[in-house]
Design a protein around this motif. Structure first.
Motif, short mmCIF file in Angstrom:
data_model
loop_
_atom_site.label_atom_id
_atom_site.label_comp_id
_atom_site.label_asym_id
_atom_site.label_seq_id
_atom_site.Cartn_x
_atom_site.Cartn_y
_atom_site.Cartn_z
N LEU B 104 35.03 50.69 33.44
CA LEU B 104 36.43 50.39 33.69
C LEU B 104 36.68 50.20 35.19
O LEU B 104 37.37 49.27 35.60
CB LEU B 104 37.31 51.53 33.16
CG LEU B 104 38.81 51.25 33.25
CD1 LEU B 104 39.21 50.18 32.26
CD2 LEU B 104 39.62 52.51 33.00
N GLU B 105 36.10 51.08 35.99
CA GLU B 105 36.31 50.97 37.44
C GLU B 105 35.79 49.67 37.99
O GLU B 105 36.37 49.09 38.91
CB GLU B 105 35.65 52.15 38.15
CG GLU B 105 36.46 53.42 38.06
CD GLU B 105 35.71 54.62 38.61
OE1 GLU B 105 36.33 55.47 39.23
OE2 GLU B 105 34.48 54.69 38.41
N MET B 108 38.42 47.37 37.40
CA MET B 108 39.57 47.69 38.24
C MET B 108 39.40 47.16 39.66
O MET B 108 40.37 46.78 40.31
CB MET B 108 39.79 49.21 38.27
CG MET B 108 40.36 49.77 36.97
SD MET B 108 40.18 51.55 36.83
CE MET B 108 41.56 52.13 37.80
N ILE B 109 38.14 47.13 40.13
CA ILE B 109 37.88 46.57 41.46
C ILE B 109 38.34 45.11 41.50
O ILE B 109 38.89 44.64 42.49
CB ILE B 109 36.38 46.66 41.80
CG1 ILE B 109 35.99 48.10 42.08
CG2 ILE B 109 36.04 45.79 43.01
CD1 ILE B 109 36.57 48.68 43.33
N GLU B 133 49.08 51.42 39.46
CA GLU B 133 47.84 51.99 38.93
C GLU B 133 47.77 51.82 37.42
O GLU B 133 46.74 51.46 36.86
CB GLU B 133 47.76 53.48 39.26
CG GLU B 133 47.25 53.80 40.65
CD GLU B 133 45.76 53.51 40.81
OE1 GLU B 133 44.96 54.06 40.05
OE2 GLU B 133 45.42 52.71 41.69
N GLU B 134 48.88 52.10 36.76
CA GLU B 134 48.93 51.99 35.31
C GLU B 134 48.65 50.56 34.89
O GLU B 134 47.88 50.30 33.96
CB GLU B 134 50.32 52.41 34.83
CG GLU B 134 50.34 53.00 33.45
CD GLU B 134 51.70 53.63 33.19
OE1 GLU B 134 52.56 52.91 32.68
OE2 GLU B 134 51.88 54.81 33.53
N ILE B 136 46.97 48.35 36.59
CA ILE B 136 45.56 48.06 36.84
C ILE B 136 44.71 48.53 35.67
O ILE B 136 43.89 47.78 35.13
CB ILE B 136 45.08 48.76 38.14
CG1 ILE B 136 45.74 48.15 39.37
CG2 ILE B 136 43.56 48.65 38.27
CD1 ILE B 136 45.40 48.85 40.66
N VAL B 137 44.95 49.78 35.25
CA VAL B 137 44.16 50.34 34.16
C VAL B 137 44.36 49.54 32.87
O VAL B 137 43.39 49.18 32.19
CB VAL B 137 44.53 51.82 33.93
CG1 VAL B 137 43.86 52.35 32.68
CG2 VAL B 137 44.13 52.66 35.12
N ASN B 138 45.61 49.23 32.58
CA ASN B 138 45.87 48.54 31.31
C ASN B 138 45.31 47.13 31.28
O ASN B 138 44.68 46.73 30.30
CB ASN B 138 47.37 48.52 31.03
CG ASN B 138 47.89 49.91 30.77
OD1 ASN B 138 47.12 50.79 30.39
ND2 ASN B 138 49.17 50.11 30.99
N TYR B 141 41.64 47.30 30.92
CA TYR B 141 41.23 47.67 29.57
C TYR B 141 41.35 46.47 28.63
O TYR B 141 40.46 46.21 27.81
CB TYR B 141 42.09 48.83 29.07
CG TYR B 141 41.65 49.36 27.73
CD1 TYR B 141 40.56 50.22 27.63
CD2 TYR B 141 42.31 48.99 26.56
CE1 TYR B 141 40.14 50.70 26.42
CE2 TYR B 141 41.89 49.47 25.34
CZ TYR B 141 40.82 50.33 25.27
OH TYR B 141 40.40 50.80 24.07
N ASN B 154 34.04 54.42 29.96
CA ASN B 154 33.70 55.49 30.90
C ASN B 154 32.21 55.58 31.19
O ASN B 154 31.77 56.44 31.93
CB ASN B 154 34.20 56.83 30.37
CG ASN B 154 35.71 56.89 30.40
OD1 ASN B 154 36.32 56.43 31.37
ND2 ASN B 154 36.31 57.41 29.35
N ARG B 172 34.82 41.50 35.13
CA ARG B 172 35.22 41.84 36.49
C ARG B 172 35.77 40.61 37.21
O ARG B 172 36.78 40.67 37.92
CB ARG B 172 34.02 42.40 37.24
CG ARG B 172 34.33 42.98 38.59
CD ARG B 172 33.09 43.54 39.24
NE ARG B 172 32.12 42.50 39.54
CZ ARG B 172 30.98 42.70 40.19
NH1 ARG B 172 30.66 43.91 40.58
NH2 ARG B 172 30.15 41.72 40.44
N THR B 176 40.23 39.19 38.52
CA THR B 176 40.82 38.65 39.74
C THR B 176 41.76 37.49 39.43
O THR B 176 42.23 36.83 40.36
CB THR B 176 39.73 38.16 40.72
OG1 THR B 176 39.08 37.03 40.14
CG2 THR B 176 38.71 39.24 41.01
#
Ligand SMILES: Nc1ncnc2c1ncn2[C@@H]1O[C@H](COP(=O)(O)OP(=O)(O)OP(=O)(O)O)[C@@H](O)[C@H]1O
Ligand SMILES: [Mg+2]
Lengths: 409, 263
Positions: B104-105, B108-109, B133-134, B136-138, B141, B154, B172, B176
């Motif tokens: 996920l990270e 997120m990058i 942040e929320e 970004i995560v969503n 995902y 994870n 990834r 962008t």
């Protein structure tokens, strides 16, 4: 069970060690009698000792390998105890509360002498956390970190001497000056990678120290600056003991502030960018992260904390001279980060407490401090290369609808 | 509207005496899947590196035209991160994930250049930052769901199987928000099943409005996916056209099979 090949290898290692230590362990020159004493029995002990240690190390590594091969699935169980505690808020909160209470009661429970040592240790905690941003998180090997510490200390010393400025006024100024210097240094230096960056920052640290040592009109040279004012508390007069306790509480507050900020930074858009930068710079740029800017921020933020602690250092000792800012100091702070665990806040705290308190309480060891340092680091790198407590990646949990379900570690 | 969104004119890249790319023209129109093929060492990856700013071209022009605003940007000499901000993202032939960060990270990058919270935001974590942040995560995902990696969010990226790592690279890059996606050998090292799934994925991505330029050695994949194909050999463009045209082009056959064809 134990391979003969490894036995042979350990034998070779022990011979090599015996050979290497031959000049210091066996030959002893007596300059008065003008004789040489040959202590052959030492040779035997060195060989035997290194043989046993190398075998023990090998056995340990073999067992670890075997264990790792056997159960990869049971990762949850093998997760270190400390990390499990840190992950669960229901353990973490009471624990941090207990630690905080202990920290606050410390001056009441122990002598002034102990409080003073603890203050020093906590200062290194902050230094470690600051350098952790640079080295641990962003992966920029900075061997000249002490330079920023010196900038903070001398800004307070000089501003206090020339303009009579107080501790609280200089505290932010010292931090900012160090951060600005970090940016100025960062611009040319951060194009370099890895080893080159390390060498240049090492040189920079020494340059700052040499300037302080030789520019007498500016910094009063090697004799340093004395009689720096202690921190004031609304103009109150304080006894010596009360002053020490007061500084202790200032440092505790700074530690809490630092932990809070560093934790928030690590778990943010910026913190992720630092991590990514550590892992792969080219991929990072290709994903739209401005490499120079991100590195500069890490570098100057790290420097900022060194500056803050520098100011406190000057106020605590009321005296600064260049001898406090040698490369050794950078090396100690770096060891704290590496030993504690790169990128891990709790790890760095442990690292600082161990490395700073241990020599204080084991006075007998203090002569061999550097030796112990080296030894511990080597052993750590072999057996636990991620440090005492390695960094845990934050995990996220999603239900069917990913909309709101973000769960902290 | 069939305006070109990417226009490359006379691109040349020298490494010392070697001409890795020699005067290559290429254009991509909105909504197209274009393939760039050629034997090993033809200069395809170098071409990508020039487009994305990792190398500075020795000569030539690269122009990116934003499909919505119509804004034209000359990419020569721009930094890679700026080019990504302009709307062109890529994957790497030799996978370049962030190995110890979670799946996920990694994605997120990719959101980094589309978000803006900074030091104060990180420290105070106000409502705006939390919302960001929320988001970004969503978004990350959802992209992972699209490429079929939502079960491994994870997991550390380095623990993924090879094919999944390739898909994660695509995810990834998608994060962008590129209108043009460059894929460098996305099917390399995949088994036939994975490759088939990849074809579906690329089609889906294209339908969602991302134009695609891909380098690939798997001819079956190239022929079935691409609208147009450019062929390179020894740094030069030797052919271009639809899959049928390229398949029967003698210069291409010669480049792939060597001189034997003539003999
Ligand atoms: N940084 C560099 N310095 C010098 N020469 C390089 C560099 N990068 C690539 N080359 C050369 O440029 C030529 C083209 O390489 P490139 O990687 O672009 O080929 P490719 O078409 O991607 O091949 P493949 O299909 O094997 O990936 C090769 O001869 C390579 O050796
Ligand atoms: Mg290539």
């Amino acid at each position: 069970m134990f391979p003969v090949k490894e036995l042979k290898r350990s034998l070779l290692i022990s011979l090599w060690f015996a050979f290497l230590t031959f000049p210091i362990m066996v030959i002893k020159v007596d300059p008065i009698e003008r004789t040489v004493i040959w202590r052959w029995d030492n040779l035997f002990f060195v060989a035997l000792g290194s043989f046993v240690i190398s075998i023990l190390a090998k056995v340990y590594l073999l067992r670890k390998e075997r264990r790792a091969g056997r159960k990869k699935v049971k990762k949850e169980l093998t997760e270190p105890f400390v990390q499990r505690i840190l992950r669960e808020p229901r353990f973490l909160f009471p624990l941090s509360f207990a630690v905080l209470t202990f920290a606050l009661l410390f001056p009441a429970l122990f002598s002034t002498y102990q409080t003073n040592i603890m203050t020093t240790a906590l200062m290194y905690v902050v230094l470690g956390l600051g350098l952790n941003i640079v080295v641990g998180v962003a992966g920029l090997l900075d061997l000249g970190y002490v330079a920023f510490y010196a900038v903070g200390a001398y800004s307070y010393a000089l501003l206090n001497m020339h303009f009579g400025m107080g501790f609280w006024a200089v505290l932010p100024i010292g931090g900012l000056l160090a951060a600005i210097l970090g940016i100025l240094l960062g611009f040319p230096v951060l194009r370099l990678r890895g080893d080159y960056l390390a060498i240049v920052t090492l040189g920079f640290g020494e340059i700052i120290r040499l300037i302080l040592e030789n520019w007498n009109t500016f910094s009063q040279g090697p004799s340093g600056i004395a009689n720096i004012a202690r921190p004031g508390f609304f103009g109150m007069q304080m006894s010596f003991d009360a002053g020490i306790t007061y500084i202790y509480y200032i440092v505790v507050a700074l530690v809490i502030f630092t932990i809070f900020v560093v934790n928030r930074l690590q778990d943010s858009r910026l913190g992720r960018a630092w991590l990514a930068l550590r892992e792969d710079e080219i991929a990072c740029e290709a994903m739209g992260i401005d490499r120079t800017k991100t590195k500069l921020i890490a570098f100057s933020l790290g420097a900022f904390w060194a500056g803050l602690v520098g100011v406190i250092f000057a106020a605590k000792t009321t005296f600064v001279n260049p001898a406090s800012f040698t490369f050794l100091e950078s090396a100690i702070i770096l060891s704290i980060v590496v030993l504690g665990g790169m990128g891990s806040i709790v790890g760095v705290i442990f690292g600082a407490l161990i490395l700073i308190l241990m020599p204080e309480y084991l006075r007998a060891l203090s002569e061999y401090r550097m030796l112990a340092f080296g030894g511990i680091l080597v052993v750590m790198m072999v057996f636990k290369p991620n440090g005492i407590i390695s960094n845990v990646r934050r995990s996220y949990r999603f239900k069917k609808h990913p909309s709101k379900e973000v769960i902290e570690p | 509207m069939s305006e070109a969104i990417l226009n490359v004119k006379g691109l040349t890249k020298n490494f010392g005496g070697i001409k890795a790319i020699d005067n290559v023209d290429l254009d991509i129109k909105l909504g197209e899947i274009v393939a760039l093929i050629g034997p090993n060492g033809a200069g395809k990856t170098t071409f990508f590196n020039c487009l994305t700013g990792i190398y500075t071209p020795s000569a030539g022009d690269i122009t990116l035209c934003h499909p919505e605003s119509g804004k034209e940007t000359r990419l020569n000499g721009m930094k890679p991160n700026k080019i990504t901000e302009e709307g062109m993202a890529r994957t790497f032939q030799n996978i370049r994930l962030f190995p110890t960060m979670s799946v996920l990270e990694n994605v997120m990058i990719g959101r980094h250049c589309r978000t803006k919270s900074f030091i104060p935001g990180a420290i105070f974590r106000g409502p705006a930052t939390r919302r960001e942040e929320e988001e970004i995560v969503n978004v990350s995902y959802e992209i992972l769901e699209k490429v079929g990696l939502e079960k491994q969010v994870n997991e550390e990226a380095r623990n993924l199987p090879y094919g999944a790592q390739r898909r994660l690279e695509i995810a990834r890059a998608l994060a962008t928000e590129p209108f043009l996606l460059l894929l460098d050998e996305p099917a390399a090292g995949m088994n036939p099943n994975e490759t088939e799934a990849l074809v579906g994925l690329i089609r889906k991505i294209c339908k969602e409005g991302h134009s695609i330029l891909l380098i690939e050695h798997d001819m079956k994949l190239v022929m079935s996916l691409s609208d147009r194909i450019f062929v390179m050999d020894y740094g030069r463009k030797i052919a271009k056209g639809t899959p049928e045209e390229v398949r029967s082009n003698p210069a291409v056959i010669k480049a792939y099979l060597g001189e034997d064809v003539d003999a």
